[in-house]
Write a protein that holds these residues in place. Structure first.
Motif, PDB file in Angstrom:
ATOM      1  N   GLY A  26       0.849  -1.235   0.112  1.00 15.07           N
ATOM      2  CA  GLY A  26      -0.068   0.049  -0.150  1.00 15.07           C
ATOM      3  C   GLY A  26       0.846   1.227  -0.043  1.00 15.07           C
ATOM      4  O   GLY A  26       1.860   1.313  -0.705  1.00 15.07           O
ATOM      5  N   ARG A  27       0.432   2.393   0.703  1.00 18.12           N
ATOM      6  CA  ARG A  27       1.186   3.527   0.569  1.00 18.12           C
ATOM      7  C   ARG A  27       2.177   3.428   1.566  1.00 18.12           C
ATOM      8  O   ARG A  27       2.019   3.913   2.818  1.00 18.12           O
ATOM      9  CB  ARG A  27       0.121   4.677   0.982  1.00 18.12           C
ATOM     10  N   THR A  28       3.307   3.141   1.663  1.00 22.66           N
ATOM     11  CA  THR A  28       4.391   2.702   2.618  1.00 22.66           C
ATOM     12  C   THR A  28       5.391   4.045   2.081  1.00 22.66           C
ATOM     13  O   THR A  28       5.656   4.743   1.247  1.00 22.66           O
ATOM     14  CB  THR A  28       5.189   1.828   2.173  1.00 22.66           C
ATOM     15  N   PHE A  29       6.061   4.396   3.341  1.00 17.43           N
ATOM     16  CA  PHE A  29       7.256   5.391   3.184  1.00 17.43           C
ATOM     17  C   PHE A  29       8.446   4.832   3.945  1.00 17.43           C
ATOM     18  O   PHE A  29       8.363   4.090   4.708  1.00 17.43           O
ATOM     19  CB  PHE A  29       6.518   6.689   4.101  1.00 17.43           C
ATOM     20  N   SER A  30       9.406   5.286   3.400  1.00 18.47           N
ATOM     21  CA  SER A  30      10.620   4.772   3.782  1.00 18.47           C
ATOM     22  C   SER A  30      11.215   5.130   5.364  1.00 18.47           C
ATOM     23  O   SER A  30      11.859   4.387   6.009  1.00 18.47           O
ATOM     24  CB  SER A  30      11.974   5.353   2.881  1.00 18.47           C
ATOM     25  N   ALA A  49      10.200  -6.639  19.721  1.00 20.87           N
ATOM     26  CA  ALA A  49      11.164  -6.044  18.805  1.00 20.87           C
ATOM     27  C   ALA A  49      10.741  -4.970  17.737  1.00 20.87           C
ATOM     28  O   ALA A  49       9.580  -5.320  17.313  1.00 20.87           O
ATOM     29  CB  ALA A  49      12.191  -7.326  18.234  1.00 20.87           C
ATOM     30  N   SER A  50      11.547  -4.270  17.618  1.00 17.58           N
ATOM     31  CA  SER A  50      11.274  -3.187  16.447  1.00 17.58           C
ATOM     32  C   SER A  50      12.391  -3.000  15.792  1.00 17.58           C
ATOM     33  O   SER A  50      13.768  -2.941  16.202  1.00 17.58           O
ATOM     34  CB  SER A  50      10.437  -1.922  17.179  1.00 17.58           C
ATOM     35  N   ILE A  51      12.418  -2.118  14.413  1.00 20.26           N
ATOM     36  CA  ILE A  51      13.317  -1.928  13.855  1.00 20.26           C
ATOM     37  C   ILE A  51      12.881  -0.665  13.091  1.00 20.26           C
ATOM     38  O   ILE A  51      12.065  -0.352  12.356  1.00 20.26           O
ATOM     39  CB  ILE A  51      13.836  -3.026  12.625  1.00 20.26           C
ATOM     40  N   ARG A  52      13.777   0.316  13.263  1.00 14.88           N
ATOM     41  CA  ARG A  52      13.382   1.876  12.769  1.00 14.88           C
ATOM     42  C   ARG A  52      14.299   2.188  11.434  1.00 14.88           C
ATOM     43  O   ARG A  52      15.493   1.926  11.572  1.00 14.88           O
ATOM     44  CB  ARG A  52      13.849   2.784  13.876  1.00 14.88           C
ATOM     45  N   ASN A  53      13.568   2.452  10.301  1.00 17.39           N
ATOM     46  CA  ASN A  53      14.518   3.009   9.139  1.00 17.39           C
ATOM     47  C   ASN A  53      15.210   1.841   8.653  1.00 17.39           C
ATOM     48  O   ASN A  53      16.086   2.067   8.072  1.00 17.39           O
ATOM     49  CB  ASN A  53      15.072   4.153   9.317  1.00 17.39           C
ATOM     50  N   GLY A  54      14.676   0.363   9.005  1.00 16.12           N
ATOM     51  CA  GLY A  54      15.641  -0.599   8.516  1.00 16.12           C
ATOM     52  C   GLY A  54      17.049  -1.011   9.092  1.00 16.12           C
ATOM     53  O   GLY A  54      17.362  -2.004   8.666  1.00 16.12           O
TER      54      GLY A  54
END
Length: 115
Positions: A26-30, A49-54
């Motif tokens: 869908g409408r994803t942002f980097s 767990a999480s990952i921010r901006n890859g």
């Protein structure tokens, strides 16, 4: 709108491994944060767990050294590799994605660790 599709849950014996996947469309942002929460029966929801901006990762103390989160930005997909699983890891795991001030959720996948 963003849609999240999860896969990879199931039943595993203590000490085993599972890998969860969560694909966003869908409408994803980097600029985003993706990750996993879990909720066991009768317990509060917990950020696993999480990952921010890859690349910026964060883990709950209870899974550090056992779980690894990674992302594939080209595929808008995040993975959670879970090793050395314990019965206390049993829960519904839900993927989330935060971007542009909005939160999106997957449908949840059951992980059961039992002999």
């Amino acid at each position: 709108q963003v849609q999240l599709v999860e896969s990879g849950g199931g039943l595993v014996q203590p000490g085993g491994s599972l890998r969860l996947s969560c694909a966003a469309s869908g409408r994803t942002f980097s600029i985003n944060t993706m990750g996993w929460y879990r909720q066991a029966s009768g317990k509060q929801r917990e950020l696993v767990a999480s990952i921010r901006n890859g690349y910026v990762t964060k883990y709950a103390d209870s899974v550090k050294g056992r779980f690894t989160i990674s992302g594939d930005n080209a595929k808008n997909t995040v993975y959670l590799q879970m090793n050395s699983l314990k019965p206390e890891d049993t829960a519904v795991y839900s993927c989330f994605r935060s971007q542009q001030g909005y939160d999106y959720w997957g449908q949840g996948t059951q992980v059961t660790v039992s002999s």
